[in-house]
Scaffold this active site. Structure first.
Site, PDB file in Angstrom:
ATOM      1  N   CYS A   2      90.469 -14.941  71.052  1.00 41.26           N
ATOM      2  CA  CYS A   2      89.103 -14.434  71.012  1.00 41.26           C
ATOM      3  C   CYS A   2      88.979 -13.384  69.907  1.00 41.26           C
ATOM      4  O   CYS A   2      89.857 -12.569  69.694  1.00 41.26           O
ATOM      5  CB  CYS A   2      88.642 -13.804  72.315  1.00 41.26           C
ATOM      6  SG  CYS A   2      88.698 -14.912  73.711  1.00 41.26           S
ATOM      7  N   TRP A  78      88.458 -18.297  72.856  1.00 35.08           N
ATOM      8  CA  TRP A  78      89.508 -19.238  73.217  1.00 35.08           C
ATOM      9  C   TRP A  78      89.564 -19.161  74.730  1.00 35.08           C
ATOM     10  O   TRP A  78      89.957 -18.153  75.311  1.00 35.08           O
ATOM     11  CB  TRP A  78      90.841 -18.827  72.610  1.00 35.08           C
ATOM     12  CG  TRP A  78      91.925 -19.845  72.794  1.00 35.08           C
ATOM     13  CD1 TRP A  78      92.196 -20.906  71.986  1.00 35.08           C
ATOM     14  CD2 TRP A  78      92.891 -19.887  73.857  1.00 35.08           C
ATOM     15  NE1 TRP A  78      93.268 -21.619  72.477  1.00 35.08           N
ATOM     16  CE2 TRP A  78      93.714 -21.017  73.624  1.00 35.08           C
ATOM     17  CE3 TRP A  78      93.136 -19.099  74.968  1.00 35.08           C
ATOM     18  CZ2 TRP A  78      94.750 -21.370  74.467  1.00 35.08           C
ATOM     19  CZ3 TRP A  78      94.172 -19.445  75.816  1.00 35.08           C
ATOM     20  CH2 TRP A  78      94.979 -20.573  75.558  1.00 35.08           C
ATOM     21  N   ASN A 105      87.754  -9.672  75.082  1.00 35.17           N
ATOM     22  CA  ASN A 105      88.969 -10.370  74.660  1.00 35.17           C
ATOM     23  C   ASN A 105      90.077  -9.973  75.628  1.00 35.17           C
ATOM     24  O   ASN A 105      90.296  -8.784  75.840  1.00 35.17           O
ATOM     25  CB  ASN A 105      89.334  -9.938  73.230  1.00 35.17           C
ATOM     26  CG  ASN A 105      90.669 -10.497  72.782  1.00 35.17           C
ATOM     27  OD1 ASN A 105      91.128 -11.509  73.281  1.00 35.17           O
ATOM     28  ND2 ASN A 105      91.298  -9.820  71.830  1.00 35.17           N
ATOM     29  N   GLU A 495     101.447 -29.188  65.563  1.00 39.38           N
ATOM     30  CA  GLU A 495     100.241 -28.363  65.534  1.00 39.38           C
ATOM     31  C   GLU A 495      99.119 -28.996  64.733  1.00 39.38           C
ATOM     32  O   GLU A 495      97.959 -28.947  65.118  1.00 39.38           O
ATOM     33  CB  GLU A 495     100.533 -27.028  64.824  1.00 39.38           C
ATOM     34  CG  GLU A 495     101.277 -26.016  65.595  1.00 39.38           C
ATOM     35  CD  GLU A 495     101.377 -24.729  64.797  1.00 39.38           C
ATOM     36  OE1 GLU A 495     100.805 -23.728  65.232  1.00 39.38           O
ATOM     37  OE2 GLU A 495     102.044 -24.712  63.743  1.00 39.38           O
TER      38      GLU A 495
HETATM   39  O1  M6R Z   1     101.613 -13.598  65.670  1.00 43.99           O
HETATM   40  P1  M6R Z   1     102.959 -14.098  66.048  1.00 43.99           P
HETATM   41  O2  M6R Z   1     103.887 -14.253  64.916  1.00 43.99           O
HETATM   42  O3  M6R Z   1     103.595 -13.278  67.153  1.00 43.99           O
HETATM   43  O4  M6R Z   1     102.711 -15.539  66.665  1.00 43.99           O
HETATM   44  C1  M6R Z   1     103.761 -16.281  67.222  1.00 43.99           C
HETATM   45  C2  M6R Z   1     103.366 -17.728  67.420  1.00 43.99           C
HETATM   46  O5  M6R Z   1     102.286 -17.817  68.297  1.00 43.99           O
HETATM   47  C3  M6R Z   1     102.996 -18.410  66.099  1.00 43.99           C
HETATM   48  O6  M6R Z   1     104.046 -18.364  65.179  1.00 43.99           O
HETATM   49  C4  M6R Z   1     102.626 -19.881  66.354  1.00 43.99           C
HETATM   50  O7  M6R Z   1     103.757 -20.587  66.752  1.00 43.99           O
HETATM   51  C5  M6R Z   1     101.983 -20.480  65.102  1.00 43.99           C
HETATM   52  N1  M6R Z   1     100.840 -21.247  65.487  1.00 43.99           N
HETATM   53  C6  M6R Z   1     102.900 -21.348  64.358  1.00 43.99           C
HETATM   54  O8  M6R Z   1     102.305 -22.001  63.290  1.00 43.99           O
END
Ligand code: M6R
Length: 619
Positions: A2, A78, A105, A495
């Site tokens: 969000c 979201w 959020n 993804e």
């Molecule tokens: O913001 P962060 O690096 O903590 O996020 C971790 C994961 O949510 C993030 O890397 C996620 O896997 C991505 N969508 C990968 O492309």
């Protein structure tokens, strides 16, 4: 998850709505299953909200424009509680007079019991969301106090979980009142106008002067003032800082998608992360390292905690840091770490890796580790975000804002920061690699140019992706530092292209995964350079032969000049030569490009893949 935006300005024209819509456009990466705005003007509170992407809200506003206003809040969602429908979209109105609107959020974890209480009192709900509970509570508190700030202070202490709440009231048209616990909120300081946002991207087009709100703080913004208190009403301070990037950094810069742009930003992301870390004598400097050298010398274990792509950066780091420092390094998924009775004490260094600095699982793991006495160091790309703020030290990556949901440049910057950390520890603690730190920093300095060169050779990867639009499954094999690269290649494909993809350690192949190989199965193989110790190069080349013999279509990523792979490859994607531990900075690039173009070939939304959000701020 969000994105929220708030604005209070001087004029009663379209300013507020425009600012908020612009902010939502920049924050849409945080959640994109519905969006809404609320304005306060002479008519009271006016609002519009729509399921689906922001474009739906924009169309609705074009069809039925709202009246001019100087105060507005907005939200891009979201969904957590309640599906992505018009009714569940934010803002939520409190009371029966529709004078109070709220955007939120986070997750209010005790909303069931609060809702039961409100239902008992005769409150009627219009949505299935946890947020509406806060809106209704605020409206009732306002009826008692006649003041939005007082209402907020009386409500927030009853809410549990994670929330950033922004509220406006028809009787106080010159202000937005906001509160934050466990979810981010930043104030943007303007002249005669002030802003609120989940992150600075919300208002970067207007000001770079930001104040980050602390945990359990309330802020009231008017055009001329920003007042911060804690939840009990005591004056409090936020943390002021200047944003170092400008609005252009959060735009596509001529590329079709943010992801494509961010892939091309990678030479800079690595170069900028290296900048300023070397003293004139070539030794490493870490100015932000606020854990004392004595403490770092005593560390006997490192645990890296992270999720998703950041965890794969951590897996690369394990190989490098253990090699250079001989400190045992473990990589734990943040959401598993807290619940596995981790072995942590005051000689453990917890290294969290997070692009956003907001990932709830990682934040909770950091808090847990601190409570157990560990030292915590955050590798983070977002200044002023929660995880670095709650850590003992921070090593910022300088990738610039990453907008595409799929992480690319942040990954390379994280790996670079991990190398810097490993080399710094090696230098500090002595040992056989202390002297090599300078040499490796020199090799790292050459990487941005190599990445740029590699990016110039991606046409064939684009073509391969084009041929493979109907592919249903892709496998990735890697070994040593190539193993996390294989996992990252598979994650990118899941993804972005929504197809089955798995990354395996090549050595694991014969222990099961080879059964998946059938004629035509595409397999990417990341081949270590011929100089990799322990004959790993030869072993992976054998793996290619094994799967090719069973009909696999082999797409090999190999170092320029590595002719050994040619007889067994259906395709070879060449990458520049690099020292073995630094190879991931190159070998992952074709996999990112492949996922980008496969998604494009399938006509999918590259920047905003289904069901995802950029920052996972709920558990
Ligand atoms: O913001 P962060 O690096 O903590 O996020 C971790 C994961 O949510 C993030 O890397 C996620 O896997 C991505 N969508 C990968 O492309």
């Amino acid at each position: 998850m969000c994105g929220i935006v708030g604005y209070v300005g001087p004029r009663s024209d379209d300013t507020a709505l425009n600012v908020v819509m612009e902010g939502l456009t920049r924050l849409e990466y945080r959640g994109y299953d519905s969006a809404g705005v609320a304005l306060v003007n002479g008519n009271g509170v006016e609002w519009e909200k729509r399921a689906g992407k922001l474009a739906n809200l924009r169309n609705a506003l074009d069809e039925a424009p709202l009246h001019a206003s100087a105060t507005a809040i907005g939200h891009t969602r979201w969904a957590t509680h309640g599906g992505p429908t018009d009714l569940n979209a934010h803002p939520h109105l409190g009371g029966t007079t529709d004078k109070l609107a709220v955007v939120h959020n986070g997750i209010i974890e005790n909303f069931h019991s609060l809702k039961a209480e409100l239902l008992e009192a005769g409150v009627q709900f219009r949505s299935e969301t946890d947020t509406e509970v806060a809106a209704q509570m605020l409206a009732r508190a306002y009826d008692v106090t006649g003041d939005l700030y007082a209402a907020m202070t009386s409500v927030v202490n009853r809410l549990e979980g994670a929330f950033t709440l922004l509220a406006v009231h028809a009787d106080a048209p010159d202000r937005v009142v906001a509160a934050r616990r466990n979810s981010p909120l930043v104030v943007g300081l303007g002249e005669g106008e002030n802003f609120l946002g989940s992150d600075v991207a919300a208002f970067i087009g207007y000001t770079r002067n930001a104040v980050e709100l602390g945990q359990d703080q309330i802020v009231v913004i008017t055009p001329d003032s920003v007042e911060i208190t804690d939840f009990d009403g005591n004056p409090a301070q936020g943390k002021a800082y200047e944003v170092t990037w400008d609005a252009a950094a959060a735009e596509k810069g001529g590329y079709d998608t943010f992801m494509e742009k961010e892939i091309h930003d990678q030479p800079h992301a690595v170069g900028d992360t290296l900048l300023g870390r070397t003293a004139p004598d070539g030794s490493l400097l870490l100015d932000e390292m606020s854990i004392s050298e004595d403490v770092l010398r005593q560390i006997d274990r490192i645990t890296i905690i992270a999720c998703g792509t950041s965890a794969y950066a951590g897996m690369v780091a394990k190989y490098a840091i253990e090699h250079w420092t001989r400190i045992p390094v473990e990589v734990a998924l943040a959401h598993e770490f807290r619940y596995c009775d981790p072995i942590v004490n005051d000689r453990t260094l917890i290294v969290s890796i997070s692009q956003s600095g907001e990932t709830m699982d990682t934040l909770m793991a950091v808090r847990h580790a601190r409570a157990l006495g560990a030292r915590t160091l955050s590798i983070c790309n977002t200044h002023g975000s929660t995880i670095p703020r709650e850590s003992d030290a921070v090593l910022y990556t300088h990738a610039g804002p990453e907008i595409a949901v799929a992480s690319t440049k942040a990954f390379l910057a994280q790996i670079t920061a991990c190398y810097i950390l490993g080399l710094y520890l090696a230098q500090l603690r002595g040992g056989s690699f202390a002297e090599d730190a300078r040499t490796v920093m020199g090799q790292l300095a050459e990487m941005p140019e190599k990445i740029a060169t590699l990016l110039g050779t991606m046409d064939r990867v684009k073509e391969i992706a084009g041929f493979m639009a109907d592919t249903r499954s892709v496998l990735f094999l890697g070994r040593n530092v190539g193993y996390p690269v294989a996992m990252e290649g598979a994650l990118k494909l899941k993804e972005l292209a929504y197809i089955h993809a798995e990354g395996f350690a090549a050595g694991e192949l014969k222990h099961g995964p080879i059964a998946l190989i059938e004629p035509g199965q595409p397999v990417f193989i990341i081949v270590p350079g011929p100089d990799t110790p322990h004959d790993l190069h030869k072993k992976v080349v054998s793996n290619i032969q094994e799967i090719r013999a069973r009909g696999a279509r082999t797409i090999v990523i190999a170092e320029e000049g590595d002719t050994d792979v040619i007889p067994f490859a259906d395709e070879v994607i060449w990458v520049p030569q690099a020292p073995p531990l630094l190879e991931p900075l190159l070998t992952v690039v074709p996999l990112q490009v492949f996922a980008l173009y496969l998604s494009t070939a399938k006509g999918l939304d590259v920047d905003q893949p289904r069901n995802l959000a950029k920052s996972v701020t709920v558990e």
